[in-house]
Design a protein around this motif. Structure first.
Motif, PDB file in Angstrom:
ATOM      1  N   GLU A  91      95.528 -27.557 -29.352  1.00 54.78           N
ATOM      2  CA  GLU A  91      95.526 -26.338 -29.903  1.00 54.78           C
ATOM      3  C   GLU A  91      94.664 -25.421 -30.930  1.00 54.78           C
ATOM      4  OE1 GLU A  91      97.697 -28.828 -29.825  1.00 54.78           O
ATOM      5  OE2 GLU A  91      98.608 -28.864 -31.644  1.00 54.78           O
ATOM      6  N   ASP A  92      93.456 -26.354 -31.002  1.00 50.27           N
ATOM      7  CA  ASP A  92      92.367 -25.837 -32.099  1.00 50.27           C
ATOM      8  C   ASP A  92      91.342 -25.111 -30.875  1.00 50.27           C
ATOM      9  OD1 ASP A  92      92.530 -28.763 -33.731  1.00 50.27           O
ATOM     10  OD2 ASP A  92      93.189 -27.083 -34.394  1.00 50.27           O
ATOM     11  N   THR A  93      91.690 -25.250 -29.590  1.00 57.59           N
ATOM     12  CA  THR A  93      90.764 -24.454 -28.773  1.00 57.59           C
ATOM     13  C   THR A  93      90.710 -22.835 -29.097  1.00 57.59           C
ATOM     14  OG1 THR A  93      91.245 -25.999 -26.894  1.00 57.59           O
ATOM     15  CG2 THR A  93      90.219 -23.729 -26.152  1.00 57.59           C
ATOM     16  N   ALA A  94      89.448 -22.693 -29.162  1.00 56.27           N
ATOM     17  CA  ALA A  94      89.524 -21.093 -29.610  1.00 56.27           C
ATOM     18  C   ALA A  94      87.884 -20.870 -29.867  1.00 56.27           C
ATOM     19  CB  ALA A  94      89.803 -20.962 -30.840  1.00 56.27           C
ATOM     20  N   VAL A  95      87.547 -19.657 -29.998  1.00 54.45           N
ATOM     21  CA  VAL A  95      86.066 -19.189 -30.448  1.00 54.45           C
ATOM     22  C   VAL A  95      86.186 -19.082 -31.887  1.00 54.45           C
ATOM     23  CG1 VAL A  95      84.257 -17.389 -29.847  1.00 54.45           C
ATOM     24  CG2 VAL A  95      85.423 -17.809 -28.149  1.00 54.45           C
ATOM     25  N   TYR A  96      85.244 -19.765 -32.242  1.00 53.43           N
ATOM     26  CA  TYR A  96      85.053 -19.961 -33.937  1.00 53.43           C
ATOM     27  C   TYR A  96      84.028 -18.996 -34.205  1.00 53.43           C
ATOM     28  CZ  TYR A  96      88.187 -23.837 -33.901  1.00 53.43           C
ATOM     29  OH  TYR A  96      89.451 -24.393 -33.794  1.00 53.43           O
ATOM     30  N   TYR A  97      84.395 -18.196 -35.236  1.00 53.60           N
ATOM     31  CA  TYR A  97      83.251 -17.093 -35.808  1.00 53.60           C
ATOM     32  C   TYR A  97      83.169 -17.512 -37.539  1.00 53.60           C
ATOM     33  CZ  TYR A  97      84.338 -14.267 -31.708  1.00 53.60           C
ATOM     34  OH  TYR A  97      84.424 -13.747 -30.421  1.00 53.60           O
ATOM     35  N   CYS A  98      81.874 -17.414 -37.938  1.00 55.14           N
ATOM     36  CA  CYS A  98      81.303 -17.324 -39.144  1.00 55.14           C
ATOM     37  C   CYS A  98      81.641 -16.107 -39.781  1.00 55.14           C
ATOM     38  CB  CYS A  98      79.912 -17.863 -39.300  1.00 55.14           C
ATOM     39  SG  CYS A  98      79.338 -17.738 -40.984  1.00 55.14           S
ATOM     40  N   HIS A  99      82.042 -15.800 -41.038  1.00 54.39           N
ATOM     41  CA  HIS A  99      82.423 -14.707 -41.493  1.00 54.39           C
ATOM     42  C   HIS A  99      81.588 -14.709 -43.009  1.00 54.39           C
ATOM     43  CE1 HIS A  99      84.572 -11.679 -43.914  1.00 54.39           C
ATOM     44  NE2 HIS A  99      84.520 -10.930 -42.927  1.00 54.39           N
ATOM     45  N   ALA A 100      80.950 -13.884 -43.562  1.00 51.81           N
ATOM     46  CA  ALA A 100      80.749 -13.372 -44.640  1.00 51.81           C
ATOM     47  C   ALA A 100      80.912 -12.114 -45.533  1.00 51.81           C
ATOM     48  CB  ALA A 100      79.054 -14.180 -44.927  1.00 51.81           C
ATOM     49  N   VAL A 101      81.146 -12.119 -46.868  1.00 52.78           N
ATOM     50  CA  VAL A 101      81.034 -10.763 -47.358  1.00 52.78           C
ATOM     51  C   VAL A 101      79.755 -10.995 -48.440  1.00 52.78           C
ATOM     52  CG1 VAL A 101      82.430  -9.435 -49.137  1.00 52.78           C
ATOM     53  CG2 VAL A 101      83.577 -10.907 -47.489  1.00 52.78           C
ATOM     54  N   SER A 102      78.918 -10.123 -48.350  1.00 56.76           N
ATOM     55  CA  SER A 102      77.862  -9.839 -49.129  1.00 56.76           C
ATOM     56  C   SER A 102      77.831  -8.316 -49.623  1.00 56.76           C
ATOM     57  CB  SER A 102      76.399 -10.000 -48.304  1.00 56.76           C
ATOM     58  OG  SER A 102      75.277  -9.869 -49.075  1.00 56.76           O
ATOM     59  N   ARG A 103      77.802  -8.295 -51.086  1.00 60.26           N
ATOM     60  CA  ARG A 103      77.879  -7.103 -51.605  1.00 60.26           C
ATOM     61  C   ARG A 103      78.957  -5.925 -51.169  1.00 60.26           C
ATOM     62  NH1 ARG A 103      73.095  -7.216 -54.618  1.00 60.26           N
ATOM     63  NH2 ARG A 103      71.571  -8.679 -53.923  1.00 60.26           N
TER      64      ARG A 103
END
Length: 118
Positions: A91-103
């Motif tokens: 169930e961990d099968t997925a597309v994993y995305y990195c996300h960041a908040v800058s300014r």
């Protein structure tokens, strides 16, 4: 502007481990938070789940489904965040995305497929 570049992922058997990495670049990039999200098969982008978040204050948050299996961390390289995933389940099968908040601006990585299957 900033760019997030991911690496890692792939196919792993149940119970196995994977490590994802994400490096942010940009002359004025200052992360207030860096996170990992995932989009399971059949889900829309707006249904992405928060996997783990690390704030600039050192606070760490995990999705309820993580249950001690994943660890978010930073490395020696500047603006790099890792996601160590242990005891992976189908169930961990997925597309994993990195996300960041800058300014105050959100940025997404290109996504990487994680498939947990025997």
């Amino acid at each position: 502007q900033a760019q997030l570049v991911q690496s890692g992922g792939g196919l792993v058997q149940p119970g196995g481990s994977l490590r994802l990495s994400c490096t942010a670049s940009g002359s004025d990039f200052v992360a207030s938070a860096m996170s990992w999200f995932r989009q399971p098969p059949g889900k829309e982008p707006e249904e992405r789940e928060m996997v783990a978040t690390l704030t600039s204050h050192g606070e760490i948050f995990y999705g309820d489904f993580v249950k001690g299996r994943f660890t978010i961390s930073t490395g020696n390289a500047e603006n790099t965040v890792y996601l160590q995933m242990n005891n992976l389940k189908p169930e961990d099968t997925a597309v994993y995305y990195c996300h960041a908040v800058s300014r105050g601006n959100p940025y997404w990585g290109q996504g990487t497929q994680v498939t947990v299957s025997s």
